[in-house]
Design a protein around this motif. Structure first.
Motif, PDB file in Angstrom:
ATOM      1  N   LYS B 108      55.543  49.060  45.388  1.00  0.00           N
ATOM      2  CA  LYS B 108      55.181  50.185  44.530  1.00  0.00           C
ATOM      3  C   LYS B 108      54.566  49.688  43.238  1.00  0.00           C
ATOM      4  O   LYS B 108      55.266  49.495  42.224  1.00  0.00           O
ATOM      5  CB  LYS B 108      56.426  51.016  44.226  1.00  0.00           C
ATOM      6  CG  LYS B 108      56.850  51.879  45.381  1.00  0.00           C
ATOM      7  CD  LYS B 108      57.943  52.808  44.940  1.00  0.00           C
ATOM      8  CE  LYS B 108      58.209  53.824  46.030  1.00  0.00           C
ATOM      9  NZ  LYS B 108      59.198  54.800  45.615  1.00  0.00           N
ATOM     10  N   ILE B 109      53.292  49.471  43.250  1.00  0.00           N
ATOM     11  CA  ILE B 109      52.584  49.014  42.052  1.00  0.00           C
ATOM     12  C   ILE B 109      51.090  49.327  42.211  1.00  0.00           C
ATOM     13  O   ILE B 109      50.549  49.304  43.329  1.00  0.00           O
ATOM     14  CB  ILE B 109      52.839  47.503  41.822  1.00  0.00           C
ATOM     15  CG1 ILE B 109      52.368  47.108  40.419  1.00  0.00           C
ATOM     16  CG2 ILE B 109      52.220  46.653  42.896  1.00  0.00           C
ATOM     17  CD1 ILE B 109      52.883  45.772  39.976  1.00  0.00           C
ATOM     18  N   VAL B 110      50.476  49.637  41.066  1.00  0.00           N
ATOM     19  CA  VAL B 110      49.029  49.915  41.082  1.00  0.00           C
ATOM     20  C   VAL B 110      48.294  48.584  40.938  1.00  0.00           C
ATOM     21  O   VAL B 110      48.598  47.820  40.019  1.00  0.00           O
ATOM     22  CB  VAL B 110      48.640  50.866  39.933  1.00  0.00           C
ATOM     23  CG1 VAL B 110      47.131  51.090  39.904  1.00  0.00           C
ATOM     24  CG2 VAL B 110      49.369  52.189  40.076  1.00  0.00           C
ATOM     25  N   LEU B 111      47.334  48.329  41.843  1.00  0.00           N
ATOM     26  CA  LEU B 111      46.641  47.028  41.838  1.00  0.00           C
ATOM     27  C   LEU B 111      45.149  47.203  41.563  1.00  0.00           C
ATOM     28  O   LEU B 111      44.525  48.153  42.038  1.00  0.00           O
ATOM     29  CB  LEU B 111      46.824  46.338  43.179  1.00  0.00           C
ATOM     30  CG  LEU B 111      48.210  45.786  43.494  1.00  0.00           C
ATOM     31  CD1 LEU B 111      48.278  45.354  44.942  1.00  0.00           C
ATOM     32  CD2 LEU B 111      48.562  44.637  42.590  1.00  0.00           C
ATOM     33  N   MET B 112      44.584  46.258  40.788  1.00  0.00           N
ATOM     34  CA  MET B 112      43.142  46.215  40.531  1.00  0.00           C
ATOM     35  C   MET B 112      42.677  44.771  40.745  1.00  0.00           C
ATOM     36  O   MET B 112      43.285  43.848  40.213  1.00  0.00           O
ATOM     37  CB  MET B 112      42.836  46.642  39.092  1.00  0.00           C
ATOM     38  CG  MET B 112      43.328  48.016  38.697  1.00  0.00           C
ATOM     39  SD  MET B 112      42.367  49.320  39.399  1.00  0.00           S
ATOM     40  CE  MET B 112      41.077  49.474  38.196  1.00  0.00           C
ATOM     41  N   ILE B 113      41.601  44.615  41.498  1.00  0.00           N
ATOM     42  CA  ILE B 113      41.028  43.272  41.633  1.00  0.00           C
ATOM     43  C   ILE B 113      39.711  43.254  40.831  1.00  0.00           C
ATOM     44  O   ILE B 113      38.816  44.076  41.063  1.00  0.00           O
ATOM     45  CB  ILE B 113      40.808  42.923  43.110  1.00  0.00           C
ATOM     46  CG1 ILE B 113      42.170  42.743  43.787  1.00  0.00           C
ATOM     47  CG2 ILE B 113      39.946  41.680  43.261  1.00  0.00           C
ATOM     48  CD1 ILE B 113      42.105  42.573  45.281  1.00  0.00           C
ATOM     49  N   VAL B 114      39.669  42.324  39.884  1.00  0.00           N
ATOM     50  CA  VAL B 114      38.542  42.306  38.925  1.00  0.00           C
ATOM     51  C   VAL B 114      37.831  40.952  38.991  1.00  0.00           C
ATOM     52  O   VAL B 114      38.465  39.910  38.838  1.00  0.00           O
ATOM     53  CB  VAL B 114      39.053  42.574  37.488  1.00  0.00           C
ATOM     54  CG1 VAL B 114      37.905  42.460  36.490  1.00  0.00           C
ATOM     55  CG2 VAL B 114      39.701  43.918  37.390  1.00  0.00           C
ATOM     56  N   GLY B 115      36.518  41.019  39.227  1.00  0.00           N
ATOM     57  CA  GLY B 115      35.700  39.797  39.197  1.00  0.00           C
ATOM     58  C   GLY B 115      35.062  39.638  37.834  1.00  0.00           C
ATOM     59  O   GLY B 115      34.237  40.456  37.431  1.00  0.00           O
ATOM     60  N   ASN B 116      35.437  38.585  37.103  1.00  0.00           N
ATOM     61  CA  ASN B 116      34.936  38.369  35.738  1.00  0.00           C
ATOM     62  C   ASN B 116      33.671  37.492  35.748  1.00  0.00           C
ATOM     63  O   ASN B 116      33.348  36.868  36.753  1.00  0.00           O
ATOM     64  CB  ASN B 116      36.032  37.731  34.893  1.00  0.00           C
ATOM     65  CG  ASN B 116      35.752  37.817  33.406  1.00  0.00           C
ATOM     66  OD1 ASN B 116      34.954  38.660  32.961  1.00  0.00           O
ATOM     67  ND2 ASN B 116      36.382  36.949  32.635  1.00  0.00           N
ATOM     68  N   LYS B 117      33.027  37.486  34.609  1.00  0.00           N
ATOM     69  CA  LYS B 117      31.805  36.701  34.368  1.00  0.00           C
ATOM     70  C   LYS B 117      30.643  37.206  35.234  1.00  0.00           C
ATOM     71  O   LYS B 117      29.931  36.435  35.879  1.00  0.00           O
ATOM     72  CB  LYS B 117      32.060  35.213  34.625  1.00  0.00           C
ATOM     73  CG  LYS B 117      33.196  34.646  33.779  1.00  0.00           C
ATOM     74  CD  LYS B 117      33.446  33.199  34.061  1.00  0.00           C
ATOM     75  CE  LYS B 117      34.700  32.726  33.346  1.00  0.00           C
ATOM     76  NZ  LYS B 117      35.014  31.332  33.625  1.00  0.00           N
ATOM     77  N   SER B 118      30.499  38.506  35.258  1.00  0.00           N
ATOM     78  CA  SER B 118      29.423  39.094  36.077  1.00  0.00           C
ATOM     79  C   SER B 118      28.043  38.847  35.444  1.00  0.00           C
ATOM     80  O   SER B 118      27.019  39.043  36.090  1.00  0.00           O
ATOM     81  CB  SER B 118      29.651  40.595  36.257  1.00  0.00           C
ATOM     82  OG  SER B 118      29.601  41.247  35.005  1.00  0.00           O
ATOM     83  N   ASP B 119      28.005  38.397  34.203  1.00  0.00           N
ATOM     84  CA  ASP B 119      26.725  38.092  33.536  1.00  0.00           C
ATOM     85  C   ASP B 119      26.112  36.807  34.078  1.00  0.00           C
ATOM     86  O   ASP B 119      24.914  36.571  33.975  1.00  0.00           O
ATOM     87  CB  ASP B 119      26.927  38.019  32.025  1.00  0.00           C
ATOM     88  CG  ASP B 119      27.997  37.064  31.614  1.00  0.00           C
ATOM     89  OD1 ASP B 119      27.821  36.281  30.686  1.00  0.00           O
ATOM     90  OD2 ASP B 119      29.106  37.103  32.257  1.00  0.00           O
TER      91      ASP B 119
END
Lengths: 689, 205
Positions: B108-119
């Motif tokens: 029971k947890i909200v998850l986000m997968i984030v890819g950084n350094k898109s520049d």
């Protein structure tokens, strides 16, 4: 007949004390709380149960008469297992006696009833002291506790009287059986008298033989004799003289009916017959008494030699003992127990054992006459009369009825004023202990033994009991007035405590929402103070004890610090530590030991985090941002540099007992950082070990 | 609404703190000069006239402290798992991070997968498909973000706040169900213990 008693100290620690059954029964009548070292208030001994009333709770245990001797083992085992049946006083609703059954009612659980048998303990009262002095206190004098108890319980009697009492155990057992088997007390008393008379004859014969040998060797100056004879004639005697005489008289065998000044007027027919038979012997005794007074120094030595023979008999001992005590209390000449009952016994003497010593003999006589009148007041008299002595006291009633016409009436109010205090004491004794049948002389002895000094603390407690409880028959309950008073007190307390809140209400009359908020805050704070903090303190005590078990881990941290603290090992960023030493943080972390609440500990952790950031800001270092990586390494440095005792315990304690809402916030963040640092050290230390 | 704890996870040198700062302070430093604040901050986010305060925790990413990270996960309602677009290993290691997290918090947890350094699009090594597949697998949402330019960062946190709101509201009502579950669990335990006892008794006899 061994029994173990468990008493609780004032500090709450339980302690096992081995007593003889005698002491056990003795405690039944007494409250040793004011003495300071035992809180066992009373013990009731029924046919099937033992009831121990401590200051906190009631303990009881079953037993059978056959297995009575093995009782101490049962109790021992149960106490060790913790299967002892225990009830706190807060649970107890009422204590009463129904049809010779003692009933304890509880607020929640069902009532418990015990069969109440008063004969058993009263019969065994005599065997108490013998056991006690021969086997426990005399043999084990080195024990300080025992000596203290002895001093407390038996202050009036010198030790030497009990040294050679009941030399053989067989005799002792026989006598105990003798008392136990007797159902009718009238029979018992008659037998006692017969035995006394037979014993007295024997002793007199021995005396005659000894005195004949003694008179040949002793010479006394006539002048001294005359002086002392004159002194005897004086009515108003000083206290010291009285005591000396009493001691000397007591050391002789106690003659029945002879030598009493006030008692000659009132005598039963049976007694007169006996006295006529023994007139000649009494005359001889008087001479001996005078002789004793004349030759104090020498005769004392001779008497002490014959003590062993004299005190072998229980009844004689009891008689002697009683006389000693009563004479001490009332500063009178009392020769025997029977005589005292017939002549000198008054209600006031009974109710007031500590009557003033300054009264002259004339005054005492007058008082006696006055007090005799009060016996006609049947209600009071019946109250004071108790089981065993009803028979004896019935004789007094007969005598008093003959005297009624000649003596003035004593006003009840005046009388009541005098004895009110002691009346309270007596009644409370009976009701507190849930007994109806108590011997008045027993109470007297106990009073003198245990509370020989005028200990007001006992009286105060008893008076409080009477204020708070109403007594109807054998039952006692809390008074309604007491409850009402309590309610008033409660109201007063509320007004005092919430005075500030009322003021706030007045202040923000027109802004009720604001007032409500402020008041809620105040109440919350108070609730925390009242309810939460004391519970925490309890927890702290538990955890302090637990911290001892976690010593290994604490030691591991210390050892690791001593041996392996290098920057390479801990991998602390060089810039952060080479220039900064975090003195403020290191000093502040030491406060954890002084603080007890987990919230405060947590706030210290957060404060340390703030101090670290401040110090880094002040230096204007060119570092990458203060990550958790950086924080953990700095915390590692600080923890290892400062030797804090039980640091692991402090961390785990705060983690487990802080409100979980705090753990989501900033304080929680720092705590987690510190915990990771500690765990890191522990992991490394365990790997190396 | 109460405070909701959010944890930032990911391999070291991925850019967790820079995302953290961009969102909270709207700052970014190439060479990181004297930006010293505790790595814990709060921010209010508005979601359809309702406010949520997110208390964001930046965790340790280096390997030496990785084993101790579970301490940070307690009571967290959401987790932002950060990977570097230019580093394939950072995406692969996310599964391990997830396993650790679920051990502590549960599912029971909200998850986000984030890819950084898109520049840094030229240096990209991780394909978007791989990342999205992983997100679907886990039940998370995927975002491509740049802390340097501030691209997608506010949107990502806004979306997170929305999902957290939903999650909290859903979990408020079934309080009774949890109780019943507990009871059920207890009953199950009792049954099991009884069975065990029976077995033991049989063995003894």
């Amino acid at each position: 007949m061994l029994i173990t008693i468990y008493s609780t100290n004032l500090h709450g620690t339980s302690k096992k004390i081995d007593y003889k059954m005698a002491v056990f029964l003795k405690l039944f009548f007494t409250s040793l709380e004011p003495l300071g070292f035992i809180v066992l208030q009373r013990a009731i001994f029924t046919t099937k149960h033992i009831l121990l009333f401590t200051s906190n709770s009631i303990i009881f245990e079953k037993y059978t008469e056959k297995n009575f001797e093995l009782l101490h083992r049962q109790v021992d085992n149960n106490f060790q297992k913790g299967s002892f049946q225990q009830y706190s006083y807060s649970d107890v609703c009422q204590i009463l006696i129904d049809n010779n059954k003692l009933v304890i009612k509880f607020q929640k659980s069902q009532p418990i009833s015990f069969e109440h048998d008063s004969k058993l303990y009263i019969a065994n009262e005599l065997s108490i002291r013998c056991d006690l002095f021969n086997k426990r206190f005399v043999n084990n004098e080195s024990n300080k506790e025992n000596m203290l108890i002895r001093k407390a319980i038996f202050p009036a009697i010198p030790k030497k009287h009990f040294g050679s009492f009941f030399e053989n155990e067989k005799e002792e057992k026989k006598k105990i059986l003798f008392f136990n088997n007797k159902t009718n007390k009238e029979e018992l008393f008659q037998e006692l008298k017969e035995e006394l008379e037979s014993y007295q004859k024997k002793t007199r014969n021995k005396k005659k033989e000894k005195e004949s040998s003694f008179e040949n060797g002793s010479e006394i100056s006539e002048e001294e004799e005359e002086e002392e004879e004159d002194e005897e004639k004086v009515e108003n005697k000083t206290i010291l003289q009285n005591r000396k005489e009493i001691k000397l008289l007591d050391k002789n065998n106690l003659s029945s009916g002879s030598g009493s000044e006030s008692g000659n007027e009132t005598k039963d027919k049976n007694k007169n017959e006996k006295e006529n038979q023994n007139d000649e012997e009494n005359e001889n005794e008087k001479e001996k008494e005078n002789h004793n007074v004349n030759k104090k120094g020498r005769k004392n030595i001779n008497i002490s030699k014959t003590e062993k023979d004299k005190f072998k008999d229980v009844h004689d001992f009891f008689n002697r003992y009683f006389v000693l005590l009563t004479s001490k209390c009332q500063n009178k000449k009392i020769h025997s127990f029977d005589e005292y009952l017939k002549n000198d016994f008054t209600i006031e003497n009974y109710l007031n054992p500590f009557c003033d010593t300054s009264e002259t003999s004339e005054e005492i006589q007058n008082m006696n006459l006055e007090n005799n009148n009060t016996r006609s007041n049947n209600t009071l008299h019946n109250l004071s009369l108790t089981g065993n002595n009803k028979k004896n006291n019935a004789d007094h009633n007969h005598k008093d009825n003959n005297k009624k016409s000649s003596v003035q009436k004593y006003s009840f109010d005046e009388y009541k004023k005098k004895i009110s205090k002691f009346e309270f004491f007596n009644c409370s004794f009976r009701y507190n202990l849930c007994i109806n049948n108590l011997d008045f002389f027993q109470i007297k002895i106990i009073l003198n033994e245990i509370i020989f000094q005028k200990d007001q603390s006992i009286f105060n407690t008893i008076i409080e009991f009477y204020k708070n409880f109403s007594i109807e028959g054998n039952n006692y309950e809390r008074k309604k007035q007491f409850i009402l008073n309590n309610k008033k007190k409660l109201l007063e307390r509320i007004i005092n405590n919430h005075f500030s809140e009322f003021l706030i209400l007045l202040k923000y009359k027109y802004n009720k929402n604001k007032a409500r908020r402020i008041i809620l805050k105040i109440i919350n704070d108070r609730l925390i103070e009242l309810l939460v903090i004391p519970q925490y303190t309890k927890l702290i005590k538990i955890f302090d004890s637990k911290s001892k078990f976690e010593k290994e881990k604490n030691n591991m941290i210390k050892e690791y610090f001593k041996n392996n603290i290098t920057q390479e090992n801990v991998k602390i960023p060089v810039k952060l530590i080479s220039k900064l030493k975090y003195k403020n943080a290191r000093n502040y972390i030491k406060k954890i030991c002084n603080v007890s609440l987990p919230i405060k500990k947590l706030k210290i952790f957060s404060k340390i985090g703030d101090l670290i950031t401040q110090e880094v800001e002040n230096q204007n270092l060119k570092i990458s941002s203060l990550n958790t990586d950086a924080y953990i390494s700095i915390f590692l440095y600080i923890i290892l540099k400062t030797d804090i005792p039980n640091f692991y315990f402090h961390c785990t304690y705060t983690e487990n007992f802080v409100d979980s809402a705090y753990l989501k916030e900033k304080e929680g963040f720092f705590l987690v950082n510190i915990l990771t640092a500690v765990n890191y050290i522990l992991n490394h230390a365990s790997i190396e070990n | 609404m109460k405070k909701q704890k959010v944890v930032l996870l990911g391999k070291g040198r991925v850019g967790k703190t820079s995302i953290f700062k961009r969102f909270l302070q709207n700052e970014f430093h190439d060479n990181e000069v004297t930006t010293i604040q505790p790595q814990y901050l709060e921010k209010q986010v508005k979601v359809n006239t309702e406010k949520v305060t997110l208390s964001i925790w930046d965790t340790a990413g280096q390997e030496r402290f990785r084993g101790l990270n579970p301490l940070f996960y307690r009571n967290s309602k959401a987790a932002i798992m950060v990977y570097d677009i230019t580093d394939q290993e950072s995406l692969d290691s996310l599964e391990d991070w997830l396993a650790e997290l679920k051990n502590q918090v549960g599912h029971k947890i909200v998850l986000m997968i984030v890819g950084n350094k898109s520049d840094l699009k030229k240096k990209r090594q991780v394909s978007i498909e791989d990342a999205e597949n992983l997100a679907k697998k886990v039940g998370a949402q995927h975002f491509c973000v740049s802390a340097k330019t501030g691209e997608n960062i506010d949107e990502m946190f806004h979306e997170l706040a929305k999902r957290v709101m939903k999650f909290v509201k859903e979990n408020k009502t079934p309080l009774n169900t949890t109780k019943s579950r507990r009871n059920f669990a207890l009953v199950n335990e009792d049954v099991e213990t009884k069975k065990k006892k029976k077995k033991n008794n049989d063995g003894c006899c």
